[in-house]
Design a protein around this motif. Structure first.
Motif, short mmCIF file in Angstrom:
data_model
loop_
_atom_site.label_atom_id
_atom_site.label_comp_id
_atom_site.label_asym_id
_atom_site.label_seq_id
_atom_site.Cartn_x
_atom_site.Cartn_y
_atom_site.Cartn_z
N UNK A 41 0.84 -1.18 0.00
CA UNK A 41 0.00 0.00 0.00
C UNK A 41 0.89 1.24 0.00
N UNK A 42 0.63 2.19 -0.90
CA UNK A 42 1.42 3.40 -0.97
C UNK A 42 0.85 4.46 -0.04
N UNK A 43 1.71 5.35 0.39
CA UNK A 43 1.30 6.39 1.33
C UNK A 43 0.50 7.47 0.61
N UNK A 44 -0.41 8.06 1.33
CA UNK A 44 -1.18 9.18 0.83
C UNK A 44 -0.28 10.41 0.75
N UNK A 45 -0.56 11.31 -0.20
CA UNK A 45 0.24 12.54 -0.28
C UNK A 45 0.19 13.37 1.01
N UNK A 46 -0.86 13.17 1.80
CA UNK A 46 -1.00 13.92 3.05
C UNK A 46 -0.36 13.23 4.24
N UNK A 47 0.23 12.07 4.03
CA UNK A 47 0.88 11.32 5.09
C UNK A 47 2.21 11.97 5.45
N UNK A 48 2.42 12.18 6.74
CA UNK A 48 3.71 12.71 7.18
C UNK A 48 4.81 11.71 6.84
N UNK A 49 5.96 12.22 6.43
CA UNK A 49 7.05 11.30 6.13
C UNK A 49 7.66 10.80 7.44
N UNK A 50 8.12 9.56 7.42
CA UNK A 50 8.67 8.98 8.63
C UNK A 50 10.13 9.42 8.81
N UNK A 51 10.68 9.10 9.96
CA UNK A 51 12.02 9.55 10.33
C UNK A 51 13.08 9.06 9.34
N UNK A 52 12.97 7.82 8.91
CA UNK A 52 13.93 7.26 7.96
C UNK A 52 13.89 8.00 6.63
N UNK A 53 12.68 8.23 6.11
CA UNK A 53 12.53 8.94 4.84
C UNK A 53 12.98 10.39 4.96
#
Length: 92
Positions: free
Chosen positions: A1-13
């Motif tokens: 499942x791909x992330x939504x454009x409104x999803x906050x990016x995680x620490x690694x990304x």
């Protein structure tokens, strides 16, 4: 499942994005460092993609956009790039 454009990016990304944003011109680095200081806790996938598009530019072209000497055109005339540029251009 791909992330939504409104999803906050995680620490690694976020870490990978910061590494990707390292530039050869000090002026660009100063803009980008200020951008991350202000906005890193609220960056979404939408912002990250706009920033990735900008990082594909040559240093002088990127600086011209950040200083508003030029506006994005062609493939860069897109909402995510415009949003990130507005964030980069905001003083203080």
């Amino acid at each position: 499942m791909t992330a939504s454009p409104n999803t906050l990016i995680n620490e690694r990304d976020l870490s990978k994005l910061k590494w990707r944003c390292r530039r050869g011109l000090l002026e660009n680095d100063l803009f980008i460092e200020r951008f991350f200081r202000r906005h890193e806790s609220q960056l979404t996938e939408f912002h990250a993609e706009g920033l990735r598009q900008l990082m594909d530019l040559a240093d002088n072209d990127l600086l011209d956009l950040m200083l508003a000497r030029k506006e994005p055109s062609d493939d860069l005339a897109r909402p995510d790039v415009q949003a990130v540029l507005a964030m980069l251009r905001t003083p203080q």
